[in-house]
Enzyme design. Structure first.
Site, PDB file in Angstrom:
ATOM      1  CD  GLU A 108     -16.188  73.334  29.629  1.00  0.00           C
ATOM      2  OE1 GLU A 108     -16.635  72.182  29.765  1.00  0.00           O
ATOM      3  OE2 GLU A 108     -15.018  73.656  29.896  1.00  0.00           O
ATOM      4  CG  HIS A 164     -21.502  69.588  27.973  1.00  0.00           C
ATOM      5  ND1 HIS A 164     -20.450  70.418  27.687  1.00  0.00           N
ATOM      6  CD2 HIS A 164     -21.244  69.067  29.196  1.00  0.00           C
ATOM      7  CE1 HIS A 164     -19.587  70.401  28.681  1.00  0.00           C
ATOM      8  NE2 HIS A 164     -20.037  69.578  29.616  1.00  0.00           N
ATOM      9  CG  ASP A 184       0.732  84.285  34.919  1.00  0.00           C
ATOM     10  OD1 ASP A 184       0.216  83.743  33.927  1.00  0.00           O
ATOM     11  OD2 ASP A 184       1.936  84.590  34.980  1.00  0.00           O
ATOM     12  CE  LYS A 197       3.428  81.785  34.577  1.00  0.00           C
ATOM     13  NZ  LYS A 197       3.848  83.073  34.008  1.00  0.00           N
TER      14      LYS A 197
END
Length: 359
Positions: free
Chosen positions: A43, A345, A250, A174
C-alpha cells in the site's frame, strides 16, 4: 523434489516493497530518540502518510511521548475435571502454589518468568491462562514450552483433573478478543502527541475540533455500531503489518495488535492526540530475526545495542506504537477534508505505476 528452501532462490522469497520514513521524534519512559522506521507494504500511500505524521512529531518539543505501561505474553491450557467442584478445587490449588509454579518455569527456561495465573471455569472445564515475561523475545515458543512443563506438573500433582489441550483459546493467540484488550498480550504502550494549533492548520490543513469530532463519530460511534471488540481506531493494522514485516515479527499478531483506542481532544485549538495499543507482540530475538534485512533494520533502529534483557524489545515496541500514531493522525486529518484521501491515493498510486513501467 527437495523440501530444502534457500533465500538465494528468488522463487522461495516473497518480496514486499520497503521504505524508511521519518524520522519520528519519540520520548517517554523507554526511549528518547529520533529515528526513521522501515515499513514493508504494497500500500504505497502508507509511506507518505506516516512520513507526514512523523514530520508533525518533529514540530513539537517532546515529540510522541510513548509510555510502556505493561508487558506479558500469555498461553492458556485446558484441563478437564471430574466436575465443577473439582475444577474449582484445582483452581484454588493453582493460586496457592504460584511460587512452586514459578520454579517449574525457571527449570525449563532461562528467560521466561511466570508473572500470574488466571483461571476460568465452565461446566467441568478449567481454563488456565499463564502470563509470562519473555525478555527480548516475543515469546510464542517460549511460553508454549513453559506452559507444557506447567501442565505436566499440574496433572501430576493435582487430583481429579485430566489433559484437555496445550492451548485452550483463552490466551488469546492471533484472535481479536475482549480478554486481550482488558488484560493485555504483549507490550501495552500509550502514545501521546500535543500538536499546536498553528501546526494543525498549516501542516494538516484542518483543525483540532474537526479531528476530535471525526474521531468521536467514526472511530468511537462507528466502531460501536459495527460491533468492534475493545477497539476504536481508523487503521492501526496498516502501520503494524508494515512494521512487523520489516522487523521480522509474526505478522499474524496484527489481529490482536490492531486492537486499540484513539483519543483526540481539542484543547483551545491545540490537538491532543493519543493511541493506546495493549497488544503489541514484538521481539528482537527469535524466529525471523536472523534474516539479513531484519538484522540490518533492527540495528538501524537501535535495537541491537548492549542493554539489559528485554530493553531492546521494549524500545522496538515504543517505536512501533509511535509509528502507528503517525499514520493514524495523518489519515484522520485527511478524512476531515472531502476528497483529500482519494485524491492522495490516486495521485500516489498513479505515480508509482508510472515509475514501475518507465513512463
Amino acid at each position: 523434489m527437495s523440501d530444502t528452501h534457500t533465500t538465494n532462490d528468488p522463487h522461495t522469497v516473497a518480496g514486499v516493497p520497503m521504505q524508511w520514513v521519518g524520522p519520528l521524534r519519540i520520548s517517554g519512559n523507554i526511549a528518547s530518540t529520533e529515528t526513521e522506521v522501515p515499513l514493508a507494504t504494497y500500500e504505497s500511500p502508507l509511506w507518505p502518510s506516516v512520513r507526514r505524521g512523523a514530520r508533525i512529531s518533529r514540530l513539537t518539543e517532546r515529540g510522541i511521548v510513548a509510555t510502556l505501561v505493561d508487558e506479558r505474553m500469555t498461553r492458556s491450557v485446558l484441563v478437564e475435571a471430574k466436575d465443577a467442584q473439582s475444577a474449582y478445587a484445582a483452581a484454588r490449588l493453582l493460586d496457592a502454589r504460584i511460587g512452586e509454579l514459578r520454579e517449574v518455569v525457571r527449570g525449563c527456561s532461562r528467560y521466561a518468568e511466570l508473572l500470574a495465573v488466571r483461571t476460568e471455569i465452565t461446566a467441568d472445564l478449567l481454563f488456565v491462562r499463564f502470563e509470562f515475561s519473555t525478555g527480548d523475545a516475543s515469546g510464542h515458543n517460549m511460553v508454549t514450552l513453559a506452559s507444557d512443563a506447567l501442565l505436566t506438573h499440574i496433572l501430576r500433582t493435582i487430583p481429579d483433573i485430566a489433559y484437555g489441550s496445550i492451548s485452550g483459546n483463552y490466551c488469546t493467540d492471533k484472535k481479536a478478543t475482549a480478554i486481550n484488550g482488558i488484560l493485555g498480550r504483549g507490550k501495552n504502550v500509550v502514545t501521546e502527541l500535543l500538536v499546536p494549533r498553528s501546526v494543525v492548520t498549516e501542516k494538516l490543513h484542518t483543525t483540532a475540533a474537526k479531528i476530535a469530532r471525526l474521531n468521536l463519530r467514526k472511530n468511537l460511534i462507528g466502531t460501536l455500531l459495527a460491533g468492534g471488540i475493545r477497539s476504536a481506531n481508523a487503521h492501526y493494522a496498516n502501520m503494524l503489518l508494515a512494521f512487523y514485516l520489516a522487523t521480522g515479527q509474526d505478522a499474524a499478531n496484527i489481529v490482536e495488535g490492531s486492537q486499540g483506542v484513539t483519543v483526540a481532544e481539542d484543547r483551545d485549538g491545540d490537538l491532543y492526540f493519543s493511541c493506546t495499543l495493549p497488544n503489541l507482540i514484538v521481539g528482537t530475538v527469535g524466529n525471523g530475526k536472523g534474516l539479513g534485512f531484519v538484522e540490518t533494520n533492527l540495528t538501524r533502529l537501535g535495537c541491537r545495542a548492549e542493554r539489559a534483557p528485554g530493553e531492546n524489545a521494549r524500545r522496538l515496541a515504543v517505536i512501533a506504537a509511535a509509528t502507528v500514531l503517525c499514520g493514524e493522525l495523518s489519515l484522520l486529518a485527511a478524512q476531515t477534508n472531502p476528497g483529500e484521501l482519494m485524491r492522495a491515493h490516486v495521485h500516489l498510486e498513479r505515480n508509482m505505476e508510472s515509475t514501475r513501467i518507465g513512463v
